[in-house]
Each structure stands twice: as structure tokens, then as C-alpha cells.
Design an enzyme around this catalytic site. Structure first.
Site, PDB file in Angstrom:
ATOM      1  N   ARG A 127       0.849  -1.198   0.000  1.00 44.30           N
ATOM      2  CA  ARG A 127       0.000   0.000   0.000  1.00 44.30           C
ATOM      3  C   ARG A 127       0.882   1.243   0.000  1.00 44.30           C
ATOM      4  O   ARG A 127       1.922   1.287   0.671  1.00 44.30           O
ATOM      5  CB  ARG A 127      -0.922   0.027   1.224  1.00 44.30           C
ATOM      6  CG  ARG A 127      -2.062  -0.993   1.186  1.00 44.30           C
ATOM      7  CD  ARG A 127      -3.086  -0.714   0.095  1.00 44.30           C
ATOM      8  NE  ARG A 127      -4.188  -1.680   0.096  1.00 44.30           N
ATOM      9  CZ  ARG A 127      -4.289  -2.743  -0.694  1.00 44.30           C
ATOM     10  NH1 ARG A 127      -3.334  -3.012  -1.577  1.00 44.30           N
ATOM     11  NH2 ARG A 127      -5.342  -3.535  -0.631  1.00 44.30           N
ATOM     12  N   ASP A 174       3.522  -0.585  -7.195  1.00 45.84           N
ATOM     13  CA  ASP A 174       2.289  -1.062  -7.840  1.00 45.84           C
ATOM     14  C   ASP A 174       1.073  -0.351  -7.247  1.00 45.84           C
ATOM     15  O   ASP A 174      -0.048  -0.577  -7.704  1.00 45.84           O
ATOM     16  CB  ASP A 174       2.184  -2.585  -7.577  1.00 45.84           C
ATOM     17  CG  ASP A 174       1.034  -3.269  -8.306  1.00 45.84           C
ATOM     18  OD1 ASP A 174       0.842  -2.976  -9.504  1.00 45.84           O
ATOM     19  OD2 ASP A 174       0.333  -4.083  -7.692  1.00 45.84           O
ATOM     20  N   GLU A 197      -6.078   5.936  -7.055  1.00 47.23           N
ATOM     21  CA  GLU A 197      -5.911   5.084  -8.243  1.00 47.23           C
ATOM     22  C   GLU A 197      -7.044   5.338  -9.223  1.00 47.23           C
ATOM     23  O   GLU A 197      -8.206   5.141  -8.842  1.00 47.23           O
ATOM     24  CB  GLU A 197      -5.847   3.618  -7.809  1.00 47.23           C
ATOM     25  CG  GLU A 197      -4.627   3.367  -6.918  1.00 47.23           C
ATOM     26  CD  GLU A 197      -4.445   1.918  -6.499  1.00 47.23           C
ATOM     27  OE1 GLU A 197      -5.328   1.088  -6.779  1.00 47.23           O
ATOM     28  OE2 GLU A 197      -3.409   1.609  -5.911  1.00 47.23           O
ATOM     29  N   HIS A 219      -1.461  -1.214 -10.036  1.00 44.48           N
ATOM     30  CA  HIS A 219      -2.083  -2.084  -9.024  1.00 44.48           C
ATOM     31  C   HIS A 219      -2.482  -3.424  -9.678  1.00 44.48           C
ATOM     32  O   HIS A 219      -3.656  -3.830  -9.652  1.00 44.48           O
ATOM     33  CB  HIS A 219      -3.304  -1.414  -8.375  1.00 44.48           C
ATOM     34  CG  HIS A 219      -3.643  -2.008  -7.031  1.00 44.48           C
ATOM     35  ND1 HIS A 219      -4.055  -1.262  -5.964  1.00 44.48           N
ATOM     36  CD2 HIS A 219      -3.609  -3.295  -6.582  1.00 44.48           C
ATOM     37  CE1 HIS A 219      -4.278  -2.047  -4.917  1.00 44.48           C
ATOM     38  NE2 HIS A 219      -4.011  -3.289  -5.270  1.00 44.48           N
TER      39      HIS A 219
HETATM   40  N1  LIG Z   1      -0.752  -5.130  -5.217  1.00 43.39           N
HETATM   41  C1  LIG Z   1      -1.778  -5.949  -5.092  1.00 43.39           C
HETATM   42  O1  LIG Z   1      -2.493  -6.234  -6.056  1.00 43.39           O
HETATM   43  C2  LIG Z   1      -2.087  -6.558  -3.763  1.00 43.39           C
HETATM   44  C3  LIG Z   1      -1.626  -5.996  -2.590  1.00 43.39           C
HETATM   45  N2  LIG Z   1      -1.887  -6.575  -1.388  1.00 43.39           N
HETATM   46  C4  LIG Z   1      -1.318  -5.959  -0.181  1.00 43.39           C
HETATM   47  O2  LIG Z   1      -0.401  -6.882   0.390  1.00 43.39           O
HETATM   48  C5  LIG Z   1      -0.601  -6.932   1.794  1.00 43.39           C
HETATM   49  C6  LIG Z   1      -0.214  -8.309   2.317  1.00 43.39           C
HETATM   50  O3  LIG Z   1      -1.126  -9.263   1.828  1.00 43.39           O
HETATM   51  P1  LIG Z   1      -1.100 -10.778   2.342  1.00 43.39           P
HETATM   52  O4  LIG Z   1       0.277 -11.283   2.450  1.00 43.39           O
HETATM   53  O5  LIG Z   1      -2.066 -11.521   1.506  1.00 43.39           O
HETATM   54  O6  LIG Z   1      -1.709 -10.586   3.807  1.00 43.39           O
HETATM   55  P2  LIG Z   1      -1.489 -11.482   5.072  1.00 43.39           P
HETATM   56  O7  LIG Z   1      -2.524 -11.075   6.060  1.00 43.39           O
HETATM   57  O8  LIG Z   1      -1.375 -12.917   4.702  1.00 43.39           O
HETATM   58  O9  LIG Z   1      -0.049 -11.018   5.614  1.00 43.39           O
HETATM   59  C7  LIG Z   1       0.197  -9.742   6.126  1.00 43.39           C
HETATM   60  C8  LIG Z   1       1.331  -9.882   7.143  1.00 43.39           C
HETATM   61  O10 LIG Z   1       1.743  -8.578   7.540  1.00 43.39           O
HETATM   62  C9  LIG Z   1       2.020  -8.642   8.922  1.00 43.39           C
HETATM   63  N3  LIG Z   1       2.012  -7.291   9.454  1.00 43.39           N
HETATM   64  C10 LIG Z   1       0.989  -6.596  10.009  1.00 43.39           C
HETATM   65  N4  LIG Z   1       1.422  -5.351  10.355  1.00 43.39           N
HETATM   66  C11 LIG Z   1       2.742  -5.287  10.012  1.00 43.39           C
HETATM   67  C12 LIG Z   1       3.741  -4.287  10.129  1.00 43.39           C
HETATM   68  N5  LIG Z   1       3.467  -3.093  10.642  1.00 43.39           N
HETATM   69  N6  LIG Z   1       4.972  -4.567   9.680  1.00 43.39           N
HETATM   70  C13 LIG Z   1       5.262  -5.766   9.149  1.00 43.39           C
HETATM   71  N7  LIG Z   1       4.363  -6.759   9.007  1.00 43.39           N
HETATM   72  C14 LIG Z   1       3.123  -6.517   9.454  1.00 43.39           C
HETATM   73  C15 LIG Z   1       0.965  -9.574   9.490  1.00 43.39           C
HETATM   74  O11 LIG Z   1       1.342 -10.085  10.759  1.00 43.39           O
HETATM   75  C16 LIG Z   1       0.906 -10.639   8.415  1.00 43.39           C
HETATM   76  O12 LIG Z   1       1.819 -11.696   8.668  1.00 43.39           O
HETATM   77  C17 LIG Z   1      -2.090  -6.587   1.990  1.00 43.39           C
HETATM   78  O13 LIG Z   1      -2.282  -5.983   3.238  1.00 43.39           O
HETATM   79  C18 LIG Z   1      -2.351  -5.629   0.872  1.00 43.39           C
HETATM   80  O14 LIG Z   1      -2.100  -4.322   1.334  1.00 43.39           O
HETATM   81  C19 LIG Z   1      -2.582  -7.738  -1.295  1.00 43.39           C
HETATM   82  C20 LIG Z   1      -3.059  -8.349  -2.422  1.00 43.39           C
HETATM   83  C21 LIG Z   1      -2.922  -7.761  -3.736  1.00 43.39           C
HETATM   84  O1  LIG Z   2      -6.143  -7.961  -2.470  1.00 44.60           O
HETATM   85  C1  LIG Z   2      -5.735  -6.795  -2.323  1.00 44.60           C
HETATM   86  O2  LIG Z   2      -5.525  -6.267  -1.220  1.00 44.60           O
HETATM   87  C2  LIG Z   2      -5.455  -5.983  -3.502  1.00 44.60           C
HETATM   88  O3  LIG Z   2      -4.817  -4.968  -3.393  1.00 44.60           O
HETATM   89  C3  LIG Z   2      -5.975  -6.467  -4.809  1.00 44.60           C
HETATM   90  O4  LIG Z   2      -6.463  -5.397  -5.524  1.00 44.60           O
HETATM   91  P1  LIG Z   2      -7.427  -5.677  -6.769  1.00 44.60           P
HETATM   92  O5  LIG Z   2      -8.590  -6.430  -6.187  1.00 44.60           O
HETATM   93  O6  LIG Z   2      -6.594  -6.512  -7.722  1.00 44.60           O
HETATM   94  O7  LIG Z   2      -7.763  -4.321  -7.304  1.00 44.60           O
END
Ligand SMILES: NC(=O)C1=CN([C@@H]2O[C@H](COP(=O)(O)OP(=O)(O)OC[C@H]3O[C@@H](n4cnc5c(N)ncnc54)[C@H](O)[C@@H]3O)[C@@H](O)[C@H]2O)C=CC1
Ligand SMILES: O=C(O)C(=O)COP(=O)(O)O
Length: 307
Positions: free
Chosen positions: A233, A257, A262, A280
Site C-alpha cells: 500500500r 504497484d 488510483e 495495481h
Molecule cells: N498489489 C496488489 O495487487 C495486492 C496488494 N496486497 C497488499 O499486500 C498486503 C499483504 O497481503 P497478504 O500477504 O495476503 O496478507 P497477510 O494477512 O497474509 O499477511 C500480512 C502480514 O503482515 C504482517 N504485518 C501486520 N502489520 C505489520 C507491520 N506493521 N509490519 C510488518 N508486518 C506486518 C501480518 O502479521 C501478516 O503476517 C495486503 O495488506 C495488501 O495491502 C494484497 C493483495 C494484492
Molecule cells: O487484495 C488486495 O488487497 C489488492 O490490493 C488487490 O487489488 P485488486 O482487487 O486486484 O484491485
């Protein structure tokens, strides 16, 4: 129970998705508040009232919208980030919030590694010059043997860790909830400052907090020439401090990304020659969209249909 289900993710509101037919088979009617784009608050205020379910994307979901969402039982994200939803406010209104945990992890992790390699070998820069007829070379670096900091070692972070280990990198992770069962040769957990201070590259995979993690003070402590990859983010990075760090060479490349808005407005940061941009698109692969939509539909039905 039947009723209307709003579908708002950008990846679904254009042409729908075959898995949505499972909702229609159960008698639900699907509505698209803003076909093909991210819905505005007005789009949501117009369409959400009267819906029992909401298959939601990353659009901001304000308290105003929650207030207007009479009859809404469940918001089901087709992804993992829920920072766009005020969960306590939703719960206070009896609305359950669900996320598709891990469903798009592989897609995002592959993009993060792609961005890391694009940055270390200057691929977008080289392409841009060569496509304009200019033969220019900028010396790169190999990632093998380099230190990668992974901030956030959840579903995506772990995929990145495994791929980076496969590339021969030394990987150190920070997570406030380290998992003792996640053990890999060449990987260890450490504190945030240590992880960032000793990194040749850092990749973010955590939700945003109240303040950016990469601010002026933190950037100053890092190795000169560090590569920063952000597929998590935009709020994790202080844009002003990042621009200054790119100008001074403290950061060699930012690959991002994600954006505050956005699509984002033009800015000195986004047009900087050492910034690599993707729209993104981390979770925007056929496989991740299929998995995330399927889990999001399961999560809607789980909450709306009695077994
Ligand atoms: N660019 C994209 O299309 C996407 C971006 N994302 C982003 O990626 C992030 C991670 O997604 P996932 O791995 O699926 O989530 P997840 O919930 O599996 O993992 C997130 C991890 O971050 C840790 N965490 C929480 N606060 C933290 C901090 N201050 N510093 C370090 N670690 C911390 C948690 O303990 C957890 O292990 C989401 O929060 C979202 O913002 C997710 C999916 C798609
Ligand atoms: O799963 C997330 O947190 C994402 O950032 C995915 O974004 P999107 O649904 O691909 O626009």
C-alpha cells in the site's frame, strides 16, 4: 435468503466472472454500481442500499456508505487488503467483513520479484531508450548473494521469501507476529530496523499503519542505493522523503504497484526516471482473479445461505 449482491472490484465489474453464476443459481441478483471502474462514494450510496451482499474491491468504503447500507449482511473482499474498510464500524452495524486470504498471493509475489529484477537490471529504462532509438546501457547488479528485506511475512511475503531464496538471495523478514513454524534455510526474522538497515533491497507485504514505515529517518539509516519494491500500500512510504532519497541516490530505484489515489495524479515522484510503475496489477492474473473470486463467492454464500 435471496436479494441483491453488488460487485465492485475493477477486475470483475467490466465483464463479470463465470464464478458469479453460482450466486445467480442461488437466486441472487447481481448489480454493478460502477461498471469497469472503481466506484465513487456517490456510486456506492446509490447502489449499496438494498443489497444483502457486497463483493468488494479496494475502493474506499466510508462510514457514510456503511450508514446507508441498510440490509447489508456481508462485505466479501476478492483480495486480502481490508484497509479500505472500517471493520469495527462495519461490525457495529451488523455487517460481517470477509477476505480471500492468500488467494492472490502468488500473483503479487511474482510481480514483486519481477519488479525487483526490473529495478536491478534497469529493464524499463533500457526499453524506454531503445524504443526511442537510443542505445544506452546502465550497469546493473545481480540479486544472488544480496540481502532482501521482506516487511510482512504473511501469505505474499512467504511466497516472495521462497522465490528470493531460489534466486540465491539472503532473506531477512520482519513481522510483528513471526511464525515459528515458517523455517527456511537462508531465512531469519529480525527487528524492523535491523531488517531495513542491512538490506540491498526491500519488499513490502503488510497492511498500512498509522504512519509510513519508510520515512526520512528510516531511509537515512538504510544502505545507499537500496532498491524499494512496494506492492502493498502507498501509505507505507512517505512520498516526499522517497523523492529526496531518489534524488540523493540513497534509494536507487522505487518500484511501486500502489498509489494513494488510483489512478494517481501526475507527480514528480511518479515521473522520476528511477521509479518503475505498474497499475495495481499484483493480483491481476487469471489465476489470482479466479481464486480470489471463487473464495469471495464462497464467503458470501457462507454468510447468506443456510446450509
Ligand atoms: N498489489 C496488489 O495487487 C495486492 C496488494 N496486497 C497488499 O499486500 C498486503 C499483504 O497481503 P497478504 O500477504 O495476503 O496478507 P497477510 O494477512 O497474509 O499477511 C500480512 C502480514 O503482515 C504482517 N504485518 C501486520 N502489520 C505489520 C507491520 N506493521 N509490519 C510488518 N508486518 C506486518 C501480518 O502479521 C501478516 O503476517 C495486503 O495488506 C495488501 O495491502 C494484497 C493483495 C494484492
Ligand atoms: O487484495 C488486495 O488487497 C489488492 O490490493 C488487490 O487489488 P485488486 O482487487 O486486484 O484491485
Amino acid at each position: 435468503m435471496t436479494g441483491k449482491i453488488a460487485v465492485t472490484p475493477r477486475s470483475l465489474s467490466g465483464a463479470g466472472h463465470p464464478v458469479l453464476s453460482r450466486l445467480m443459481e442461488r437466486g441472487f441478483e447481481i448489480v454493478y454500481p460502477a461498471p469497469g471502474k472503481m466506484p465513487s462514494e456517490e456510486d456506492l450510496l446509490r447502489s449499496i442500499p438494498g443489497c444483502v451482499g457486497w463483493l468488494a474491491g479496494v475502493e474506499p468504503i466510508s462510514v457514510r456508505v456503511l450508514d446507508a447500507a441498510r440490509g447489508l449482511r456481508v462485505i466479501s473482499r476478492n483480495g486480502t487488503g481490508v484497509d479500505n474498510i472500517d471493520i469495527p464500524e462495519a461490525q457495529a452495524r451488523g455487517i460481517t467483513v470477509e477476505r480471500a486470504t492468500g488467494a492472490n498471493a502468488r500473483g503479487v509475489a511474482e510481480l514483486a520479484i519481477g519488479l525487483l529484477l526490473a529495478a536491478s537490471r534497469h529493464i524499463p529504462w533500457s526499453h524506454q531508450h531503445l524504443s526511442q532509438g537510443e542505445w544506452r546501457r546502465r550497469i546493473g547488479c545481480e540479486v544472488k548473494g544480496r540481502a532482501l528485506a521482506v516487511v510482512g511475512c504473511g501469505a505474499i511475503g512467504r511466497e516472495v521469501i521462497d522465490m528470493a531464496l531460489g534466486l540465491g538471495m539472503e532473506v531477512v523478514g520482519y513481522d510483528p507476529y513471526p511464525d515459528a513454524r515458517f523455517v527456511r534455510a537462508g531465512f531469519r526474522y529480525a527487528g524492523l530496523e535491523e531488517v531495513l538497515r542491512d538490506a540491498d533491497a526491500v519488499s513490502f507485504h503488510c497492511p498500512p499503519g498509522e504512519k509510513p514505515i519508510l520515512d526520512e529517518a528510516m531511509l537515512a539509516k538504510m544502505r545507499k542505493g537500496v532498491i524499494v519494491v512496494n506492492t502493498a500500500r502507498a501509505e507505507l512510504i512517505d512520498d516526499g522523503a522517497m523523492l529526496a532519497a531518489l534524488e540523493s541516490g540513497q534509494v536507487s530505484t522505487l518500484a511501486t504497484d500502489v498509489f494513494h489515489n488510483e489512478p494517481p495524479a501526475a507527480s514528480a515522484l511518479l515521473s522520476h526516471e528511477r521509479v518503475i510503475l505498474t497499475p495495481h496489477a499484483g493480483g491481476f492474473t487469471e489465476e489470482s482473479v479466479d481464486r480470489a473470486t471463487s473464495v469471495a463467492v464462497d464467503n458470501l454464500l457462507k454468510n447468506l445461505v443456510c446450509p
